[in-house]
Design an enzyme around this catalytic site. Structure first.
Site, PDB file in Angstrom:
ATOM      1  N   GLN A   1       0.852  -1.203   0.000  1.00 49.78           N
ATOM      2  CA  GLN A   1       0.000   0.000   0.000  1.00 49.78           C
ATOM      3  C   GLN A   1       0.881   1.245   0.000  1.00 49.78           C
ATOM      4  OE1 GLN A   1      -2.756   0.344   3.293  1.00 49.78           O
ATOM      5  NE2 GLN A   1      -3.816   2.096   2.372  1.00 49.78           N
TER       6      GLN A   1
ATOM      7  N   HIS B   1      -8.316   1.584  -0.795  1.00 53.66           N
ATOM      8  CA  HIS B   1      -8.800   1.590  -2.182  1.00 53.66           C
ATOM      9  C   HIS B   1      -8.738   0.190  -2.778  1.00 53.66           C
ATOM     10  CE1 HIS B   1      -4.462   2.486  -2.132  1.00 53.66           C
ATOM     11  NE2 HIS B   1      -4.392   1.751  -3.229  1.00 53.66           N
TER      12      HIS B   1
HETATM   13  P1  5GP Z   1      -1.315   1.120  -3.803  1.00 56.10           P
HETATM   14  O1  5GP Z   1       0.099   0.666  -4.070  1.00 56.10           O
HETATM   15  O2  5GP Z   1      -1.399   2.061  -2.642  1.00 56.10           O
HETATM   16  O3  5GP Z   1      -2.276  -0.039  -3.708  1.00 56.10           O
HETATM   17  O4  5GP Z   1      -1.775   1.868  -5.108  1.00 56.10           O
HETATM   18  C1  5GP Z   1      -1.790   3.234  -5.259  1.00 56.10           C
HETATM   19  C2  5GP Z   1      -2.165   3.517  -6.695  1.00 56.10           C
HETATM   20  O5  5GP Z   1      -2.502   4.872  -6.803  1.00 56.10           O
HETATM   21  C3  5GP Z   1      -1.019   3.252  -7.688  1.00 56.10           C
HETATM   22  O6  5GP Z   1      -1.464   2.306  -8.661  1.00 56.10           O
HETATM   23  C4  5GP Z   1      -0.737   4.623  -8.293  1.00 56.10           C
HETATM   24  O7  5GP Z   1      -0.443   4.556  -9.675  1.00 56.10           O
HETATM   25  C5  5GP Z   1      -2.030   5.376  -8.031  1.00 56.10           C
HETATM   26  N1  5GP Z   1      -1.855   6.801  -7.843  1.00 56.10           N
HETATM   27  C6  5GP Z   1      -0.908   7.423  -7.087  1.00 56.10           C
HETATM   28  N2  5GP Z   1      -1.080   8.767  -7.148  1.00 56.10           N
HETATM   29  C7  5GP Z   1      -2.151   8.986  -7.951  1.00 56.10           C
HETATM   30  C8  5GP Z   1      -2.800  10.184  -8.391  1.00 56.10           C
HETATM   31  O8  5GP Z   1      -2.433  11.302  -8.061  1.00 56.10           O
HETATM   32  N3  5GP Z   1      -3.871  10.037  -9.217  1.00 56.10           N
HETATM   33  C9  5GP Z   1      -4.317   8.787  -9.609  1.00 56.10           C
HETATM   34  N4  5GP Z   1      -5.366   8.762 -10.428  1.00 56.10           N
HETATM   35  N5  5GP Z   1      -3.714   7.646  -9.216  1.00 56.10           N
HETATM   36  C10 5GP Z   1      -2.653   7.743  -8.392  1.00 56.10           C
END
Ligand code: 5GP
Ligand code: ZN
Length: 148
Positions: A98, A104
């Site tokens: 994460q 999410h």
């Molecule tokens: P995690 O690794 O926390 O599960 O995923 C976070 C996701 O958020 C990643 O796939 C990354 O590309 C996406 N993400 C990070 N910053 C932003 C942003 O500013 N806008 C959008 N639309 N996605 C984001």
């Protein structure tokens, strides 16, 4: 007043302070395309309120998020992406990958040969013994019982 973290990127997207390509904007949940998609159409579904983890998210809120996830995942099959399948992914905790501390769900449209894969080193290892699985199931049952 909805729970919000002014430093959180996803809270800022919900508030309209930074741009996003929205798929759903509701009173409880929002869906928008990931800026760094692993396949075309890769999107995120989030609760509008800031909750860092699954444990912090109320069951009713999470259930609503998953209703939106299901609706979108099913619709992707009939969309311009013509997904042949969909992966759902949640990283709950830093060690689970994460990066954004606002809970999410990743919704990842899949088509044959799209280059996306999930790999675990343990998949190549020998299966654990039944007693090991039974012991682990017991430990998890106990933990679930304590929390419910
Ligand atoms: P995690 O690794 O926390 O599960 O995923 C976070 C996701 O958020 C990643 O796939 C990354 O590309 C996406 N993400 C990070 N910053 C932003 C942003 O500013 N806008 C959008 N639309 N996605 C984001
Ligand atoms: Zn947030």
């Amino acid at each position: 007043m909805a729970k919000r973290d002014p430093a959180c990127i996803f809270c800022r997207i919900v508030a309209g302070e930074i741009p996003a390509s929205f798929v759903h904007r509701g009173a409880t949940a929002t869906a928008f395309l990931d800026v760094n998609p692993v396949t075309p159409g890769h999107l995120l579904v989030i609760p509008n309120e800031h909750h860092g983890s699954l444990a912090e998210t109320r069951v009713e809120t999470w259930a609503h998020v998953m209703r939106i996830v299901r609706r979108i995942a099913v619709a992707l099959r009939a969309s311009a992406f013509a997904a042949d399948g969909v992966n759902l992914f949640v990283a709950d905790g830093e060690v689970a990958g994460q990066e954004v501390p606002h809970v999410h769900v990743h919704v990842i449209p899949r088509t044959a040969g799209d280059g996306f894969r999930v790999h675990a080193a343990a998949w190549d290892a020998e299966r654990p013994a039944r007693e090991t699985l039974d012991r682990q199931a017991g430990a998890i049952r106990e933990a679930v019982g304590k929390r419910s």
